[in-house]
Enzyme design. Structure first.
Site, PDB file in Angstrom:
ATOM      1  N   GLY A  87      43.103  35.909  36.730  1.00 39.60           N
ATOM      2  CA  GLY A  87      43.925  35.077  37.605  1.00 39.60           C
ATOM      3  C   GLY A  87      44.773  35.958  38.487  1.00 39.60           C
ATOM      4  O   GLY A  87      44.789  37.175  38.332  1.00 39.60           O
ATOM      5  N   LYS A 110      50.275  39.919  48.262  1.00 36.16           N
ATOM      6  CA  LYS A 110      49.799  40.740  47.148  1.00 36.16           C
ATOM      7  C   LYS A 110      50.898  41.733  46.782  1.00 36.16           C
ATOM      8  O   LYS A 110      51.348  42.493  47.638  1.00 36.16           O
ATOM      9  CB  LYS A 110      48.525  41.463  47.585  1.00 36.16           C
ATOM     10  CG  LYS A 110      47.734  42.008  46.428  1.00 36.16           C
ATOM     11  CD  LYS A 110      46.399  42.551  46.885  1.00 36.16           C
ATOM     12  CE  LYS A 110      45.816  43.423  45.793  1.00 36.16           C
ATOM     13  NZ  LYS A 110      44.650  44.165  46.272  1.00 36.16           N
ATOM     14  N   ASP A 122      53.278  44.037  35.995  1.00 39.34           N
ATOM     15  CA  ASP A 122      54.562  43.664  36.589  1.00 39.34           C
ATOM     16  C   ASP A 122      54.412  42.804  37.842  1.00 39.34           C
ATOM     17  O   ASP A 122      55.396  42.392  38.434  1.00 39.34           O
ATOM     18  CB  ASP A 122      55.363  44.928  36.935  1.00 39.34           C
ATOM     19  CG  ASP A 122      54.623  45.837  37.914  1.00 39.34           C
ATOM     20  OD1 ASP A 122      53.507  45.488  38.334  1.00 39.34           O
ATOM     21  OD2 ASP A 122      55.158  46.903  38.253  1.00 39.34           O
ATOM     22  N   GLY A 123      53.168  42.569  38.259  1.00 49.57           N
ATOM     23  CA  GLY A 123      52.954  41.746  39.450  1.00 49.57           C
ATOM     24  C   GLY A 123      53.283  42.442  40.758  1.00 49.57           C
ATOM     25  O   GLY A 123      53.305  41.816  41.814  1.00 49.57           O
ATOM     26  N   ARG A 173      47.703  39.259  52.813  1.00 48.22           N
ATOM     27  CA  ARG A 173      46.244  39.350  52.961  1.00 48.22           C
ATOM     28  C   ARG A 173      45.686  38.020  53.448  1.00 48.22           C
ATOM     29  O   ARG A 173      46.128  36.960  53.017  1.00 48.22           O
ATOM     30  CB  ARG A 173      45.633  39.719  51.606  1.00 48.22           C
ATOM     31  CG  ARG A 173      44.127  39.717  51.592  1.00 48.22           C
ATOM     32  CD  ARG A 173      43.590  40.480  50.395  1.00 48.22           C
ATOM     33  NE  ARG A 173      43.713  39.749  49.144  1.00 48.22           N
ATOM     34  CZ  ARG A 173      43.355  40.263  47.964  1.00 48.22           C
ATOM     35  NH1 ARG A 173      42.890  41.496  47.875  1.00 48.22           N
ATOM     36  NH2 ARG A 173      43.497  39.554  46.860  1.00 48.22           N
ATOM     37  N   ARG A 180      36.204  33.063  43.871  1.00 51.74           N
ATOM     38  CA  ARG A 180      35.412  34.174  43.341  1.00 51.74           C
ATOM     39  C   ARG A 180      34.322  33.655  42.421  1.00 51.74           C
ATOM     40  O   ARG A 180      34.410  32.519  41.929  1.00 51.74           O
ATOM     41  CB  ARG A 180      36.336  35.086  42.503  1.00 51.74           C
ATOM     42  CG  ARG A 180      37.575  35.541  43.238  1.00 51.74           C
ATOM     43  CD  ARG A 180      38.756  35.705  42.280  1.00 51.74           C
ATOM     44  NE  ARG A 180      40.007  35.855  43.030  1.00 51.74           N
ATOM     45  CZ  ARG A 180      40.536  37.013  43.398  1.00 51.74           C
ATOM     46  NH1 ARG A 180      39.947  38.129  43.048  1.00 51.74           N
ATOM     47  NH2 ARG A 180      41.643  37.054  44.097  1.00 51.74           N
ATOM     48  N   ASP A 249      34.998  39.012  39.365  1.00 53.20           N
ATOM     49  CA  ASP A 249      36.226  38.431  39.947  1.00 53.20           C
ATOM     50  C   ASP A 249      36.545  39.072  41.294  1.00 53.20           C
ATOM     51  O   ASP A 249      37.466  38.629  41.979  1.00 53.20           O
ATOM     52  CB  ASP A 249      37.420  38.595  38.993  1.00 53.20           C
ATOM     53  CG  ASP A 249      37.625  40.038  38.560  1.00 53.20           C
ATOM     54  OD1 ASP A 249      36.669  40.664  38.082  1.00 53.20           O
ATOM     55  OD2 ASP A 249      38.751  40.551  38.725  1.00 53.20           O
ATOM     56  N   ASN A 250      35.783  40.091  41.675  1.00 54.03           N
ATOM     57  CA  ASN A 250      35.988  40.727  42.974  1.00 54.03           C
ATOM     58  C   ASN A 250      34.848  40.419  43.939  1.00 54.03           C
ATOM     59  O   ASN A 250      34.607  41.164  44.887  1.00 54.03           O
ATOM     60  CB  ASN A 250      36.146  42.243  42.802  1.00 54.03           C
ATOM     61  CG  ASN A 250      37.463  42.602  42.141  1.00 54.03           C
ATOM     62  OD1 ASN A 250      38.439  41.871  42.274  1.00 54.03           O
ATOM     63  ND2 ASN A 250      37.485  43.707  41.435  1.00 54.03           N
ATOM     64  N   ASP A 259      39.030  43.414  47.534  1.00 54.33           N
ATOM     65  CA  ASP A 259      39.551  44.389  46.569  1.00 54.33           C
ATOM     66  C   ASP A 259      39.249  45.811  47.029  1.00 54.33           C
ATOM     67  O   ASP A 259      38.169  46.361  46.774  1.00 54.33           O
ATOM     68  CB  ASP A 259      39.015  44.159  45.146  1.00 54.33           C
ATOM     69  CG  ASP A 259      39.897  44.891  44.128  1.00 54.33           C
ATOM     70  OD1 ASP A 259      40.340  46.013  44.445  1.00 54.33           O
ATOM     71  OD2 ASP A 259      40.145  44.345  43.045  1.00 54.33           O
TER      72      ASP A 259
HETATM   73  P1  AMP Z   1      41.907  43.938  40.153  1.00 53.48           P
HETATM   74  O1  AMP Z   1      41.774  45.295  39.564  1.00 53.48           O
HETATM   75  O2  AMP Z   1      42.752  43.923  41.384  1.00 53.48           O
HETATM   76  O3  AMP Z   1      40.607  43.262  40.376  1.00 53.48           O
HETATM   77  O4  AMP Z   1      42.737  43.100  39.088  1.00 53.48           O
HETATM   78  C1  AMP Z   1      42.207  42.617  37.866  1.00 53.48           C
HETATM   79  C2  AMP Z   1      43.197  41.679  37.198  1.00 53.48           C
HETATM   80  O5  AMP Z   1      44.380  42.368  36.813  1.00 53.48           O
HETATM   81  C3  AMP Z   1      43.651  40.536  38.094  1.00 53.48           C
HETATM   82  O6  AMP Z   1      43.794  39.392  37.295  1.00 53.48           O
HETATM   83  C4  AMP Z   1      44.979  41.035  38.609  1.00 53.48           C
HETATM   84  O7  AMP Z   1      45.812  39.983  39.008  1.00 53.48           O
HETATM   85  C5  AMP Z   1      45.533  41.768  37.397  1.00 53.48           C
HETATM   86  N1  AMP Z   1      46.500  42.801  37.795  1.00 53.48           N
HETATM   87  C6  AMP Z   1      46.216  43.938  38.458  1.00 53.48           C
HETATM   88  N2  AMP Z   1      47.348  44.638  38.699  1.00 53.48           N
HETATM   89  C7  AMP Z   1      48.376  43.926  38.202  1.00 53.48           C
HETATM   90  C8  AMP Z   1      49.800  44.096  38.146  1.00 53.48           C
HETATM   91  N3  AMP Z   1      50.414  45.170  38.672  1.00 53.48           N
HETATM   92  N4  AMP Z   1      50.534  43.149  37.547  1.00 53.48           N
HETATM   93  C9  AMP Z   1      49.947  42.058  37.028  1.00 53.48           C
HETATM   94  N5  AMP Z   1      48.626  41.821  37.046  1.00 53.48           N
HETATM   95  C10 AMP Z   1      47.826  42.733  37.617  1.00 53.48           C
HETATM   96 MG    MG Z   2      40.599  41.920  42.004  1.00 50.66          MG
END
Ligand code: AMP
Ligand code: MG
Length: 474
Positions: A87, A110, A122-123, A173, A180, A249-250, A259
């Site tokens: 998510g 983002k 940490d989002g 973005r 996805r 998911d990407n 991504d």
């Molecule tokens: P990604 O590597 O961008 O495809 O991310 C994979 C999953 O990890 C997704 O659900 C992202 O929302 C989550 N995620 C990645 N980085 C963070 C972050 N810094 N804080 C919280 N969730 C993250």
């Molecule tokens: Mg991603």
């Protein structure tokens, strides 16, 4: 009138699709960049977006009129293992806008703070990945590749903690949608066929409206996505682009690249090339990207089959991927070699060219530009026996050398976002100097044109500048 003319179709979907929540404010946002042409296309006043009010919106400190912020839920296969709940863990969808041509776009922040899907994270996003995504996604757009885009970027004034303290940033973005393969997987895993049906209708309406009359809509969706992904991955291959994290998911149903975490353009050609620090076994190597896309599409088919039990037709749709991919690749690769149409035997010519680049470890991008210069026969053979074959083939079409050269230079870029240049821009940005980012960003907007005085941006890295690994945006 609202500063951003929102019309939010995803927020009208059932509540199982997302969690509504607002971005978490930051300390002291400052503008990095506004993408003026894109803002204009979306009906957003670029001056407003660059003003303190607009910067607050991008930073997540103010929710603009008409926005219905939410974090969407999805699942996904990451490096082959299924994760039942991912998510938007560091992203929030503000809402959607419709451009003058009637095309709908998501506007997502983002790095905008934690959500229920953040789990441990940490989002937030450090500045480096925001700079990387801005540069590479906008370069991809200029190169004609379907992609999510960068509308604006800001620094937050806060620090994010990774292996060290880093300046934080937020990227606004834009995507045709963020739906996805993993979004389908989430509902399929929960056996929620009603949600799957709703999602199928929504995706078709949004991206493939001509298929809404199809007798078998899940199958029509699969066929359409197979075709779009075959074309997308072919375009990556033709540019030497390595995505690096082709998890389900990407991969977007709309067929845009998403991504830009560990992605990279190759310098010297190698089928086996991998940059991503977490891709230990080369699962997402350059030469495997088509096979992985096919595997991911099979996961989409698994989901859609819950809506329609006719596996043989789904298998046939999936089976078409390789042919569609190869046809796209060959047709465009022929163009890169200066051929006006594809003839029998051209696939062997293409293979010989790639083999030559592999054997001699030639720079993928510049070799096509150099080959264009060779269209004029001066008696020498820079590219050996291949060059003879190629020139014989050129002799079978009416175009003269000057035409061939200009056709080739129109499709073979001179400027790509090379790793070492992207790293240089990131290092300067982290030290507070945005000028390197700004100049590189400008250069990459005209990838096919010679830009006097800026030749250095076309050069491969010197040995000391080589980047051998890239890292996810976390
Ligand atoms: P990604 O590597 O961008 O495809 O991310 C994979 C999953 O990890 C997704 O659900 C992202 O929302 C989550 N995620 C990645 N980085 C963070 C972050 N810094 N804080 C919280 N969730 C993250
Ligand atoms: Mg991603």
């Amino acid at each position: 009138m609202n500063a951003i003319p929102f019309d939010n179709s995803y927020a009208r979907m059932p509540e199982t699709f997302y969690t509504k929540l607002s971005p978490t404010p930051v300390a002291a946002p400052e503008l990095i960049a506004v993408n003026r042409p894109l803002a204009q296309r979306l009906g957003i006043d670029a001056d407003w977006l660059a003003s303190p009010e607009g910067v607050h919106v991008v930073a997540g400190n103010a929710v603009p009129e008409g926005a219905e912020p939410l974090a969407s839920v999805y699942a996904g296969h990451q490096f082959g293992s299924y994760n039942p709940q991912l998510g938007d863990g560091r992203a929030i969808l503000l809402g959607e806008v419709v451009d003058g041509a009637g095309q709908r776009f998501d506007i997502q922040l983002k790095g905008s703070g934690p959500t229920p899907y953040s789990r441990g994270g940490d989002g937030r996003s450090p500045l480096g990945p925001v700079i990387r995504e801005y540069l590479v996604s906008e370069a991809m757009h200029a190169l004609g590749v379907p992609t999510t885009r960068a509308l604006a970027a800001v620094t937050t004034g806060d620090q994010v903690v990774r292996e060290q303290f880093l300046p934080g940033a937020v990227l606004a973005r834009v995507a045709s949608s963020h739906i996805r393969i993993g979004t389908f997987q989430y509902f399929a895993a929960n056996k929620n066929t009603q949600a799957l049906q709703t999602l199928t209708n929504h995706t078709l309406t949004r991206h493939y409206p001509e298929q809404l009359v199809a007798e078998n809509m899940p199958l029509a969706l699969l066929q359409a996505v197979v075709a779009r992904q075959a074309s997308l991955v072919a375009r990556w291959q033709l540019l030497g682009f390595i995505h690096g994290v082709m998890n389900t998911d990407n991969m977007l149903l709309c067929g845009e690249t998403i991504d830009y975490g560990p992605c990279a353009f190759m310098d010297e050609f190698d089928y086996r090339k991998v940059f991503s620090s977490i891709d230990q076994f080369g699962r997402y190597a350059y030469g495997r990207q088509a096979a992985i896309a096919h595997w991911n599409l099979a996961r989409l088919a698994d989901c859609l089959l819950l809506l329609d039990e006719r596996p043989s037709e789904f298998e046939q749709a999936l089976g078409g991927f390789q042919d569609l991919f190869e046809a796209q690749f060959l047709q465009r690769m022929a163009g890169k070699l200066g051929l006006q149409s594809v003839k029998e035997g051209d696939d062997a010519l293409v293979t010989a060219w790639l083999q030559l680049m592999q054997d001699r470890e030639l720079d993928f991008t510049l070799s096509f530009r150099l080959l264009a210069e060779r269209a004029e026969d001066d008696g020498s053979l820079v590219f050996g026996e291949f060059e003879q074959r190629w020139r014989r083939r050129l002799g079978q079409q009416p175009a003269d050398a000057a035409e061939v050269r200009s056709q080739m230079n129109g499709v073979n870029p001179l400027y790509i976002p090379r790793n070492h240049q992207v790293e240089r821009a990131i290092e300067a940005a982290v030290a507070g100097d945005m000028s390197v980012f700004e100049e590189l960003q400008r250069v990459l907007q005209q990838p096919f044109d010679e830009q006097p005085g800026l030749e250095a941006y076309a050069e491969p890295p010197r040995p000391a500048e080589r980047v051998t690994q890239t890292f996810c945006g976390t």
